[in-house]
Design a protein around this motif. Sequence first.
Motif, mmCIF file in Angstrom:
data_model
loop_
_atom_site.group_PDB
_atom_site.id
_atom_site.type_symbol
_atom_site.label_atom_id
_atom_site.label_comp_id
_atom_site.label_asym_id
_atom_site.label_seq_id
_atom_site.Cartn_x
_atom_site.Cartn_y
_atom_site.Cartn_z
ATOM 1 N N UNK A 278 -10.991 -3.059 8.698
ATOM 2 C CA UNK A 278 -10.105 -2.369 7.774
ATOM 3 C C UNK A 278 -9.117 -1.469 8.530
ATOM 4 N N UNK A 279 -8.086 -1.064 7.785
ATOM 5 C CA UNK A 279 -7.198 -0.001 8.224
ATOM 6 C C UNK A 279 -7.427 1.181 7.294
ATOM 7 N N UNK A 280 -7.741 2.319 7.860
ATOM 8 C CA UNK A 280 -7.890 3.552 7.090
ATOM 9 C C UNK A 280 -6.621 4.370 7.284
ATOM 10 N N UNK A 281 -6.105 4.922 6.210
ATOM 11 C CA UNK A 281 -4.868 5.693 6.310
ATOM 12 C C UNK A 281 -4.931 6.903 5.377
ATOM 13 N N UNK A 282 -3.937 7.758 5.488
ATOM 14 C CA UNK A 282 -3.859 8.984 4.708
ATOM 15 C C UNK A 282 -2.743 8.866 3.678
ATOM 16 N N UNK A 283 -2.992 9.338 2.449
ATOM 17 C CA UNK A 283 -1.973 9.265 1.412
ATOM 18 C C UNK A 283 -2.088 10.459 0.469
ATOM 19 N N UNK A 284 -0.939 10.856 -0.086
ATOM 20 C CA UNK A 284 -0.923 11.933 -1.079
ATOM 21 C C UNK A 284 -0.776 11.370 -2.489
ATOM 22 N N UNK A 285 -0.968 10.066 -2.658
ATOM 23 C CA UNK A 285 -0.857 9.507 -4.007
ATOM 24 C C UNK A 285 -1.924 10.141 -4.893
ATOM 25 N N UNK A 286 -1.580 10.403 -6.108
ATOM 26 C CA UNK A 286 -2.409 11.251 -6.963
ATOM 27 C C UNK A 286 -3.593 10.487 -7.534
ATOM 28 N N UNK A 287 -4.785 10.989 -7.242
ATOM 29 C CA UNK A 287 -5.993 10.508 -7.918
ATOM 30 C C UNK A 287 -6.561 11.635 -8.774
ATOM 31 N N UNK A 288 -5.902 12.781 -8.741
ATOM 32 C CA UNK A 288 -6.345 13.952 -9.491
ATOM 33 C C UNK A 288 -5.108 14.768 -9.844
ATOM 34 N N UNK A 289 -5.252 15.737 -10.686
ATOM 35 C CA UNK A 289 -4.113 16.520 -11.149
ATOM 36 C C UNK A 289 -3.904 17.787 -10.322
ATOM 37 N N UNK A 290 -4.655 17.928 -9.230
ATOM 38 C CA UNK A 290 -4.478 19.093 -8.369
ATOM 39 C C UNK A 290 -3.389 18.786 -7.358
ATOM 40 N N UNK A 291 -2.346 19.610 -7.323
ATOM 41 C CA UNK A 291 -1.228 19.394 -6.404
ATOM 42 C C UNK A 291 -1.182 20.515 -5.379
ATOM 43 N N UNK A 292 -0.692 20.176 -4.214
ATOM 44 C CA UNK A 292 -0.426 21.193 -3.201
ATOM 45 C C UNK A 292 0.983 21.732 -3.471
ATOM 46 N N UNK A 293 1.115 22.987 -3.830
ATOM 47 C CA UNK A 293 2.442 23.515 -4.178
ATOM 48 C C UNK A 293 3.396 23.565 -2.995
ATOM 49 N N UNK A 294 2.859 23.536 -1.784
ATOM 50 C CA UNK A 294 3.719 23.621 -0.610
ATOM 51 C C UNK A 294 4.498 22.336 -0.360
ATOM 52 N N UNK A 295 3.895 21.198 -0.689
ATOM 53 C CA UNK A 295 4.594 19.923 -0.479
ATOM 54 C C UNK A 295 4.908 19.227 -1.806
ATOM 55 N N UNK B 80 0.810 -1.222 0.000
ATOM 56 C CA UNK B 80 0.000 0.000 0.000
ATOM 57 C C UNK B 80 0.843 1.272 0.000
ATOM 58 N N UNK B 81 2.120 1.168 0.384
ATOM 59 C CA UNK B 81 2.959 2.363 0.407
ATOM 60 C C UNK B 81 3.345 2.789 -1.002
ATOM 61 N N UNK B 82 3.500 4.093 -1.181
ATOM 62 C CA UNK B 82 3.821 4.653 -2.483
ATOM 63 C C UNK B 82 5.081 5.495 -2.382
ATOM 64 N N UNK B 83 5.470 6.089 -3.501
ATOM 65 C CA UNK B 83 6.627 6.980 -3.516
ATOM 66 C C UNK B 83 6.312 8.313 -2.853
ATOM 67 N N UNK B 84 5.061 8.515 -2.499
ATOM 68 C CA UNK B 84 4.655 9.769 -1.887
ATOM 69 C C UNK B 84 4.587 9.623 -0.363
ATOM 70 N N UNK B 85 3.595 10.211 0.260
ATOM 71 C CA UNK B 85 3.485 10.198 1.715
ATOM 72 C C UNK B 85 2.279 9.366 2.136
ATOM 73 N N UNK B 86 2.529 8.331 2.936
ATOM 74 C CA UNK B 86 1.471 7.450 3.443
ATOM 75 C C UNK B 86 1.633 7.361 4.952
ATOM 76 N N UNK B 87 0.582 7.692 5.704
ATOM 77 C CA UNK B 87 0.738 7.792 7.157
ATOM 78 C C UNK B 87 -0.628 7.752 7.840
ATOM 79 N N UNK B 88 -0.602 7.875 9.155
ATOM 80 C CA UNK B 88 -1.795 8.015 10.005
ATOM 81 C C UNK B 88 -2.796 6.865 9.863
ATOM 82 N N UNK B 89 -2.394 5.623 10.162
ATOM 83 C CA UNK B 89 -3.352 4.512 10.121
ATOM 84 C C UNK B 89 -4.360 4.605 11.270
ATOM 85 N N UNK B 90 -5.544 4.064 11.048
ATOM 86 C CA UNK B 90 -6.562 3.965 12.103
ATOM 87 C C UNK B 90 -7.411 2.731 11.831
#
Length: 546
Positions: free
Chosen positions: A54-71, A39-49
Motif C-alpha cells: 500500500x501507499x499511506x498518505x496524509x490528507x485533510x479531507x473531512x471525515x469529521x466536522x472538527x476543523x483546524x482554524x489555522x488552515x 485519491x487527491x481531493x480539493x484539500x491537502x494530500x501529501x506525504x506518501x510512504x
Amino acid sequence: MKVKIIVILLFSFYWVSAQNGKLAGDWSHIMTVENQAKINTEFTDFAPSYWNDYIVFTSSKTRQKIFDPNIKEGFFDLYLSAVGKSNNLERSAQLSKILNTKYHDASSSFTSDGNTIYFSRMNDDGYMNIYKSHYQDGEWEEAIPMVINESESQSVHPTVSVDSKIIIFASNRAGGYGLMDLYFTIYQDGEWSEPMNLGPVINSEDNEVFPYLSHNNFLFYSSDGGENSDLDIYKTMFKNGKNHKIVRLPYPINTEYDDLSIISDFEGLNGFLSSNRPGGAGKDDIYKFNSSQSIFGYGETDYNIMTLTAKDGESKKILTNVIIRYRHLKEEEIISFNKSLFNITQTSYDSVLVDKNGKAQIKLLPGYTVIEAESPQKEKWQIALTDRMENKSIDILMNRLKPELIDTSQKTKVIIKPTLKNTELAIGTILVFDNIYYDYNSHEIQSGAAQELDELSEAMLKNANLKVQLASHTDSRGEDKYNLLLSERRAISAKAYLISKGIQPNRIFTIGYGESQLRNHCKDGVKCSDKEHLFNRRTEVKILDN
C-alpha cells in the motif's frame, strides 16, 4: 504573494504563485509525472510512504466536522491506498481509527517488516511530536510518543532506515541552523540516542523538511533555502551519520512551485511525491513519477560503479595481467536470455585492464551487464550482473586452465607478435605519442602531425584483436576543468582519426586526464617555454587486448 502555513505542524509547505525560477536539470524527456486523481481531493494530500503493498498518505479531507482554524481545513489523518495498474493509486480509506485522532496525525514511515509505524501527531499542548505504534493481529496498537521529542518544540516527518536503526526527522528545537532542521538518531543498546543535527551542509537558515531515507542510503528532503524560496527536493548520500554532495533533483520532479515528500521504489525508477503545481485537484496533491533512468544516479558520477578485483582462484593472490570485457544487454536480449549472450567478443563491447592492485571499475547501466575476465593460462571467468545489486564490489576468482583444455597435439606455430616503435604490443604496454601535435587551446590535430597514429592504425589493421585505450594530456595553461574537457576532446579526435583509417570504434577507448599528470615542472604558476609546455601535451596508448 505567498501564504506560509507554519502554525501547528511547521510542516512548512507553501501555496505559492509561479515564480521565474531557474530549474536545475531537465529530465522531461525520460520522466513523466502524473497526478493521482483518484485519491487527491480539493484539500491537502501529501506525504506518501510505503507500507507493504500500500501507499499511506496524509490528507485533510473531512471525515469529521472538527476543523483546524489555522488552515481552514479538517485536521490531518492517515489514509492508505492500493497501488493498481500502471502503478496508479486507487481508492483510499483510513489507515486506522486507532491511529487517527481528532487532531493532526500525519507523515508516516514504516519499518521494512511493516510492523512498526513512526508518524507525526499533535499532542495536548499543541506541539507536533513523533509517535510510534506496532501492528499486532491485524490492527495497530495505541501509539506512544518517542523519547527523541523535545518539549515546546516541533518534531515531525520521521523516516526510518531499512535496518530500523536510524530515524531522520525535522525539528525546530533550539540549537539548530534555521527554522526547521534535519536531525538523526541511532538505535543502540536498546534505546534511541540523543538526536544529532545533520549540520550546515544540509540545514540552512530556512526550512529542511520531509526527509526520506532510501534502502541504499540516499537521503531525499525538501528545502526552501534555495534562491527561489519555494520548496524543492534535494538528494545526498547519508553514510555513517554524514552527508555528502547535495544535488537538487531535476524537472519535472522540481518545478517553480512547492515540491516535497518524495519516495522511490528499489530501483529509483518509480515513486511518488507531493506538489502544489498547477493543474492539481487541491492545495497539495500526490503525483506519481516514472523514469527510464534512476533518480539515485542523478548528479552522481560514481553511482552503480562496480569494483572488480582479480585474484588467483587457489592462492587468492592479486592478478594484474587480466583484461575485463563487458557489455550492457539490450531489453530484447534479456527477454531471450541464453548462453550466446556470453559470446562477448562476437558483439560490440567495452574492455578495461586491471591496475597494479588487480582492480578495475565499470559502470552498471539499468538492467543486466555481461562481464568476462581473461588472463593467460587461466580459465575464462564470466558473470551477468544486475544494477540492483546491493554489493558494488566483487572478486574475480580465476582458476588455472585445466590440462585437458590445453591442445598439445598441434604443431607449434611461429607467431609474429605485433610491435610498434620497436616495442612489443603486449597487454598492458603503454606507448607515449609525443608527436600528435595540437595547437594550444585546440583539440584539432595539426595537418601532417599524426605520423604515430598512422603507424598505430597500420598495426591495428594487421592485428584484428588489438584494442587500445587513448589517454590524452594537456599542459597546465588554462583552468583545470577546461583542460580536462580539452584532453577528452583531443582523445576523441585521435580516436576519430583512427576510425577514418578503417579501425572499428569498439576497438578504441578514450580518456582525458587534463593537466593532472604533468611530466615536468611546468605546473600552475611556473613560467615555462612553449617547448616545455609542449612536452606535457601528449597521447598515451595503452594496449588492452591483442
